[in-house]
Design a protein around this motif. Structure first.
Motif, mmCIF file in Angstrom:
data_model
loop_
_atom_site.group_PDB
_atom_site.id
_atom_site.type_symbol
_atom_site.label_atom_id
_atom_site.label_comp_id
_atom_site.label_asym_id
_atom_site.label_seq_id
_atom_site.Cartn_x
_atom_site.Cartn_y
_atom_site.Cartn_z
ATOM 1 N N UNK A 58 0.837 -1.208 0.000
ATOM 2 C CA UNK A 58 0.000 0.000 0.000
ATOM 3 C C UNK A 58 0.869 1.255 0.000
ATOM 4 N N UNK A 59 1.898 1.257 0.807
ATOM 5 C CA UNK A 59 2.793 2.410 0.853
ATOM 6 C C UNK A 59 3.484 2.610 -0.502
ATOM 7 N N UNK A 60 3.886 1.525 -1.124
ATOM 8 C CA UNK A 60 4.488 1.612 -2.464
ATOM 9 C C UNK A 60 3.519 2.199 -3.474
ATOM 10 N N UNK A 81 -6.021 5.256 4.801
ATOM 11 C CA UNK A 81 -6.729 4.649 5.938
ATOM 12 C C UNK A 81 -6.154 3.270 6.259
ATOM 13 N N UNK A 82 -5.829 2.517 5.221
ATOM 14 C CA UNK A 82 -5.263 1.182 5.434
ATOM 15 C C UNK A 82 -3.909 1.258 6.133
ATOM 16 N N UNK A 83 -3.107 2.251 5.764
ATOM 17 C CA UNK A 83 -1.794 2.406 6.401
ATOM 18 C C UNK A 83 -1.951 2.724 7.881
ATOM 19 N N UNK A 84 -2.941 3.508 8.224
ATOM 20 C CA UNK A 84 -3.185 3.819 9.642
ATOM 21 C C UNK A 84 -3.552 2.537 10.398
ATOM 22 N N UNK A 85 -4.438 1.748 9.825
ATOM 23 C CA UNK A 85 -4.852 0.489 10.454
ATOM 24 C C UNK A 85 -3.658 -0.449 10.598
ATOM 25 N N UNK A 86 -2.902 -0.593 9.524
ATOM 26 C CA UNK A 86 -1.766 -1.509 9.553
ATOM 27 C C UNK A 86 -0.656 -0.998 10.472
ATOM 28 N N UNK A 87 -0.514 0.304 10.563
ATOM 29 C CA UNK A 87 0.484 0.864 11.478
ATOM 30 C C UNK A 87 0.185 0.492 12.921
ATOM 31 N N UNK A 159 -6.475 -8.158 19.558
ATOM 32 C CA UNK A 159 -6.748 -6.780 19.133
ATOM 33 C C UNK A 159 -6.332 -6.579 17.682
ATOM 34 N N UNK A 160 -5.183 -7.118 17.312
ATOM 35 C CA UNK A 160 -4.713 -6.983 15.932
ATOM 36 C C UNK A 160 -5.702 -7.635 14.972
ATOM 37 N N UNK A 161 -6.169 -8.823 15.296
ATOM 38 C CA UNK A 161 -7.142 -9.493 14.429
ATOM 39 C C UNK A 161 -8.427 -8.682 14.308
ATOM 40 N N UNK A 162 -8.869 -8.098 15.415
ATOM 41 C CA UNK A 162 -10.081 -7.281 15.374
ATOM 42 C C UNK A 162 -9.878 -6.044 14.509
ATOM 43 N N UNK A 163 -8.734 -5.395 14.660
ATOM 44 C CA UNK A 163 -8.465 -4.185 13.890
ATOM 45 C C UNK A 163 -8.288 -4.515 12.404
ATOM 46 N N UNK A 164 -7.684 -5.660 12.101
ATOM 47 C CA UNK A 164 -7.506 -6.046 10.694
ATOM 48 C C UNK A 164 -8.847 -6.247 9.978
#
Length: 182
Positions: A58-60, A81-87, A159-164
């Protein structure tokens, strides 16, 4: 560490066989917790690999687009938005990779070859039972520590799974943002 100590007052009534059973049961719990810690680490590694892969892609994509195209491109806006979630996910997963303490079964010779278990007026069977009861106390402390550490690390992975699961929503947010700026 817990403050638990066994409450066996009439330890002289504990047979060698019963003491062995206590020790074996304690060792089983401790070994299972060690396996659980390994599984948590494995899951963390996998989640981190997935998150970093998506974040890199996504960053690329975002970097490859010109700045003028950002406000008109649904995928670029979604990517932000995806970068924020993944961050957030990567941050939580890195916490799980930091050194953590796990206690294993067994005892160091420094602990068990103590005079209190040898130089006393007890018979060899009584010494054996006392040593086992002492070891059970040590194992309970280890079990409590492992349980707390495993719970913390599991909670982070959850938490990571929920946020993903919010990752697909980033496309919708990107679309709304693009339509808003047109």
């Amino acid at each position: 560490m817990s403050n638990w100590k066994n409450n066996i007052e009439n330890w002289d009534k504990v047979s060698k066989e019963v003491a062995d059973l206590y020790l074996k049961q304690s060792e089983l719990v401790l070994k299972e917790q060690t396996k659980t810690a390994e599984l948590i680490s494995l899951r963390t590694d996998r989640l981190l690999g997935i998150s970093l892969t998506f974040a890199t892609l996504i960053l690329g994509y975002v970097v490859s687009k010109s700045i003028s195209a950002w406000s008109n491109d649904v995928f670029v806006n979604s990517s932000v938005f995806a970068i924020i979630i993944l961050g957030y996910c990567v941050t939580m997963l890195v916490k799980n990779l930091k050194p953590y303490e796990i206690r294993i079964a067994g005892e160091t010779p420094r602990i068990i070859s103590d005079n209190q278990f040898i130089d006393n007026d007890y018979t060899s069977e009584e010494q054996y039972v006392l040593l086992i009861l002492n070891q059970i106390n040590n194992y309970q402390d280890r079990i409590d520590l492992n349980k707390a550490n495993n719970a913390t690390r599991t909670k982070r992975n959850s938490k990571v799974l929920q946020v993903l699961t919010f990752l697909p929503i980033s496309l919708i947010l990107g679309l709304i943002l693009t339509l808003f700026f047109r």
